[in-house]
Design a protein around this motif. Structure first.
Motif, PDB file in Angstrom:
ATOM      1  N   SER A  41     -24.699  23.648 -58.738  1.00  0.00           N
ATOM      2  CA  SER A  41     -24.906  24.311 -57.469  1.00  0.00           C
ATOM      3  C   SER A  41     -25.691  22.895 -56.840  1.00  0.00           C
ATOM      4  CB  SER A  41     -26.715  25.714 -57.423  1.00  0.00           C
ATOM      5  OG  SER A  41     -27.227  25.173 -58.264  1.00  0.00           O
ATOM      6  N   GLY A  42     -24.831  21.811 -56.404  1.00  0.00           N
ATOM      7  CA  GLY A  42     -25.866  20.679 -55.916  1.00  0.00           C
ATOM      8  C   GLY A  42     -25.155  21.050 -54.982  1.00  0.00           C
ATOM      9  N   TYR A  87     -25.929  24.647 -69.843  1.00  0.00           N
ATOM     10  CA  TYR A  87     -26.357  23.533 -69.850  1.00  0.00           C
ATOM     11  C   TYR A  87     -26.754  22.483 -68.823  1.00  0.00           C
ATOM     12  CZ  TYR A  87     -27.426  19.311 -73.265  1.00  0.00           C
ATOM     13  OH  TYR A  87     -28.458  18.561 -72.998  1.00  0.00           O
ATOM     14  N   ASP A  88     -28.228  22.200 -68.494  1.00  0.00           N
ATOM     15  CA  ASP A  88     -28.682  21.232 -67.244  1.00  0.00           C
ATOM     16  C   ASP A  88     -27.678  21.113 -66.127  1.00  0.00           C
ATOM     17  OD1 ASP A  88     -30.538  21.953 -68.223  1.00  0.00           O
ATOM     18  OD2 ASP A  88     -32.267  20.675 -68.328  1.00  0.00           O
ATOM     19  N   THR A  89     -26.635  19.766 -67.583  1.00  0.00           N
ATOM     20  CA  THR A  89     -25.951  19.272 -66.474  1.00  0.00           C
ATOM     21  C   THR A  89     -24.610  20.163 -66.109  1.00  0.00           C
ATOM     22  OG1 THR A  89     -24.333  18.831 -68.730  1.00  0.00           O
ATOM     23  CG2 THR A  89     -25.988  16.957 -68.122  1.00  0.00           C
ATOM     24  N   LEU A  90     -24.791  21.179 -66.170  1.00  0.00           N
ATOM     25  CA  LEU A  90     -23.580  21.476 -65.379  1.00  0.00           C
ATOM     26  C   LEU A  90     -24.140  22.523 -63.725  1.00  0.00           C
ATOM     27  CD1 LEU A  90     -21.041  23.810 -67.636  1.00  0.00           C
ATOM     28  CD2 LEU A  90     -20.832  22.540 -66.026  1.00  0.00           C
ATOM     29  N   ILE A 114     -17.963  28.647 -52.997  1.00  0.00           N
ATOM     30  CA  ILE A 114     -17.936  29.333 -54.656  1.00  0.00           C
ATOM     31  C   ILE A 114     -19.384  30.122 -55.015  1.00  0.00           C
ATOM     32  CG2 ILE A 114     -16.813  29.426 -56.608  1.00  0.00           C
ATOM     33  CD1 ILE A 114     -14.793  27.397 -56.389  1.00  0.00           C
ATOM     34  N   ALA A 115     -19.484  31.140 -55.177  1.00  0.00           N
ATOM     35  CA  ALA A 115     -20.763  31.861 -54.637  1.00  0.00           C
ATOM     36  C   ALA A 115     -21.067  31.834 -56.430  1.00  0.00           C
ATOM     37  CB  ALA A 115     -21.238  33.417 -55.045  1.00  0.00           C
ATOM     38  N   TYR A 116     -22.121  31.710 -57.030  1.00  0.00           N
ATOM     39  CA  TYR A 116     -22.689  31.408 -58.577  1.00  0.00           C
ATOM     40  C   TYR A 116     -24.246  32.693 -59.222  1.00  0.00           C
ATOM     41  CZ  TYR A 116     -25.264  29.996 -62.748  1.00  0.00           C
ATOM     42  OH  TYR A 116     -25.528  30.510 -64.516  1.00  0.00           O
ATOM     43  N   ASP A 117     -23.817  33.628 -59.988  1.00  0.00           N
ATOM     44  CA  ASP A 117     -24.862  33.882 -60.133  1.00  0.00           C
ATOM     45  C   ASP A 117     -25.143  34.160 -61.492  1.00  0.00           C
ATOM     46  OD1 ASP A 117     -27.107  35.254 -59.202  1.00  0.00           O
ATOM     47  OD2 ASP A 117     -26.266  37.126 -58.424  1.00  0.00           O
ATOM     48  N   SER A 132     -20.170  19.676 -54.968  1.00  0.00           N
ATOM     49  CA  SER A 132     -20.108  21.267 -56.470  1.00  0.00           C
ATOM     50  C   SER A 132     -19.247  22.545 -56.052  1.00  0.00           C
ATOM     51  CB  SER A 132     -21.692  21.284 -55.989  1.00  0.00           C
ATOM     52  OG  SER A 132     -22.227  21.952 -55.494  1.00  0.00           O
ATOM     53  N   LEU A 133     -19.817  23.457 -56.902  1.00  0.00           N
ATOM     54  CA  LEU A 133     -19.053  25.008 -56.300  1.00  0.00           C
ATOM     55  C   LEU A 133     -19.766  25.160 -55.413  1.00  0.00           C
ATOM     56  CD1 LEU A 133     -19.096  26.113 -59.748  1.00  0.00           C
ATOM     57  CD2 LEU A 133     -16.936  25.037 -58.942  1.00  0.00           C
ATOM     58  N   ARG A 134     -20.949  25.336 -54.789  1.00  0.00           N
ATOM     59  CA  ARG A 134     -21.236  25.485 -53.865  1.00  0.00           C
ATOM     60  C   ARG A 134     -21.167  25.189 -52.462  1.00  0.00           C
ATOM     61  NH1 ARG A 134     -28.262  24.576 -52.660  1.00  0.00           N
ATOM     62  NH2 ARG A 134     -28.365  25.323 -50.276  1.00  0.00           N
ATOM     63  N   ASP A 135     -20.694  23.761 -52.733  1.00  0.00           N
ATOM     64  CA  ASP A 135     -19.911  22.924 -51.386  1.00  0.00           C
ATOM     65  C   ASP A 135     -18.559  23.615 -50.526  1.00  0.00           C
ATOM     66  OD1 ASP A 135     -22.284  21.527 -50.997  1.00  0.00           O
ATOM     67  OD2 ASP A 135     -21.552  19.732 -52.277  1.00  0.00           O
ATOM     68  N   TYR A 136     -18.132  24.195 -51.785  1.00  0.00           N
ATOM     69  CA  TYR A 136     -16.279  24.755 -52.131  1.00  0.00           C
ATOM     70  C   TYR A 136     -16.941  26.122 -51.133  1.00  0.00           C
ATOM     71  CZ  TYR A 136     -14.305  20.484 -52.839  1.00  0.00           C
ATOM     72  OH  TYR A 136     -13.766  19.214 -52.976  1.00  0.00           O
TER      73      TYR A 136
END
Length: 409
Positions: free
Chosen positions: A120-121, A112-115, A132-135, A126-130
């Motif tokens: 990845s912000g 959902y948009d808010t997640l 933590i990769a996302y796919d 965000s997870l990205r800042d820590y």
């Protein structure tokens, strides 16, 4: 109600007779499940009392969590007014499980948009800042892409958790059934039993007679402003699942040295228990409302999702309009048909956490409660209104008529 509108509603209800019976039976089974949980945990008036300060020995907080865990077939649960939204509950769930260098894989497409900013912000924690990769792997014909999932696991050994969004967000598809989720969980665990399966359960509670944690999901989260709050809870969210993951979530909600040992709420928990008790019936009304809107607009030649006479797996109804003007008029009509702020005209605006301007109709008793009749849409093509909720079926019938008036039908 004039004769023409009366005929439109009656024809739709005739078409939906068997569908309504099926939904009523689901509500009966779920009400029995809730009632049995209240009995098993001996819920009493003393559990409604609020606490202040640290909230040590807050028996209301403890009992509502136990009841949720029981109903959802989970080992443990958190139920807290300190969780401000479904997005917050999901964020707690994600950060409690994932660690730097882990990979989070969504197998239901885009969350959902808010997640998306949570994941990845940049520069906002965000997870990205820590690191933590996302796919993500997109769905295939409204089901999981099993070949794609297997191939991904073969090539990526650092996948720590799999994310499943039960509802559809702003996508033109049906929600996922618990049966589909059960099948893919078994598939994932057969490849690697250590993979943690996390589910966004928003909009899905009590739509079926089973929940994801009853079919193998390790942890799931949702909002009390949606289905399980029954329209009575003013704020809050829940996280439920296996004890070790829920315990980690308590450390993220408060602090690693505190967990679920503290947390006061002076207003008390009566609405939490009462809202949960009526939730199966309220969800039934919301699904009936969705079906009625779907059948009426299908009969008028519009595309709707879910398709008529197919089972609903969340409380959301998608209606596709030909023009932006039609979409906006539909949302305005829902606002006018609302008990609160019916005099307000909704306008599209840049809402925090959303990629496009969003228009929302939310004349609700609890601000933003999408278990109450509401509608929203991003202002972009295709022009799809996402309708959800209805505390009473009668309200939904009146709202259908107002939308037809606004659209000149």
């Amino acid at each position: 109600m004039n004769d023409r509108f009366n005929e439109i509603i009656e024809n739709a209800e005739k078409d939906l007779f068997n569908d309504f019976k099926s939904i009523e039976n689901i509500a009966l089974i779920n009400t029995e499940k809730v009632l049995n949980a209240f009995r098993a945990h001996q819920i009493a008036l003393r559990h409604f009392n609020g606490t202040t300060g640290y909230g040590y020995d807050d028996i209301g907080r403890q009992k509502i969590a136990e009841v949720y865990a029981d109903i959802f077939g989970a080992e443990s649960a958190i139920v807290s007014p300190l969780i401000v939204s479904g997005t917050h509950a999901l964020t707690i769930m994600l950060f409690s499980v994932l660690r730097p260098n882990d990979i989070l894989l969504s197998i239901s497409g885009k969350p959902y948009d808010t997640l998306q900013e949570v994941i990845s912000g940049s520069g906002i924690g965000s997870l990205r800042d820590y690191n933590i990769a996302y796919d993500e792997i997109m769905l295939k014909d409204n089901d999981f892409d099993y070949e794609g999932i297997k191939e991904y696991f073969t090539n990526n050994s650092k996948v720590k958790a799999v994310f499943i969004g039960r509802s559809r967000g702003y996508e033109w598809r049906n929600a996922l059934s618990v049966e589909q989720i059960e099948k893919v969980i078994k598939f994932i665990k057969s490849i690697n039993n250590d993979i943690i399966v996390m589910v966004d359960n928003c909009y899905g509670e009590f739509v079926q007679t089973i929940e994801p944690t009853q079919v193998g999901a390790d942890i799931m989260a949702g909002s009390l402003n949606k289905n399980p709050g029954g329209g009575l809870v003013n704020a809050g969210g829940y996280i439920a699942g296996k004890s070790r993951y829920v315990e980690q979530a308590t450390y993220r909600l408060t602090a690693p040295s505190i967990g679920s040992e503290v947390g006061s709420y002076s207003a008390g928990y009566k609405s939490f228990f009462q809202g949960l008790f009526i939730a199966p019936s309220v969800v039934m009304n919301a699904i009936k409302a969705s079906m009625l809107f779907g059948q009426v607009y299908h009969n008028l030649g519009y595309d709707t999702m879910p398709l008529p006479h197919t089972q609903n797996y969340d409380i959301i109804r998608s209606i596709k309009f030909d023009t932006e003007k039609e979409l906006v008029e539909f949302v305005k009509a829902i606002q006018y048909a609302s008990p609160i702020d019916s005099h307000v005209t909704p306008e599209a605006w840049d809402m925090p956490g959303y990629e496009s301007k969003v228009i929302m109709a939310a004349g609700t008793f609890v601000e933003g409660a999408s278990i109450e009749l509401s509608a929203d849409s991003p202002i972009r093509e295709p022009y799809i209104a996402y309708l959800q909720g209805a505390l009473t079926y009668e309200h939904a019938k009146l709202a259908v008529i107002e939308t037809l008036k606004y659209l000149g039908k």
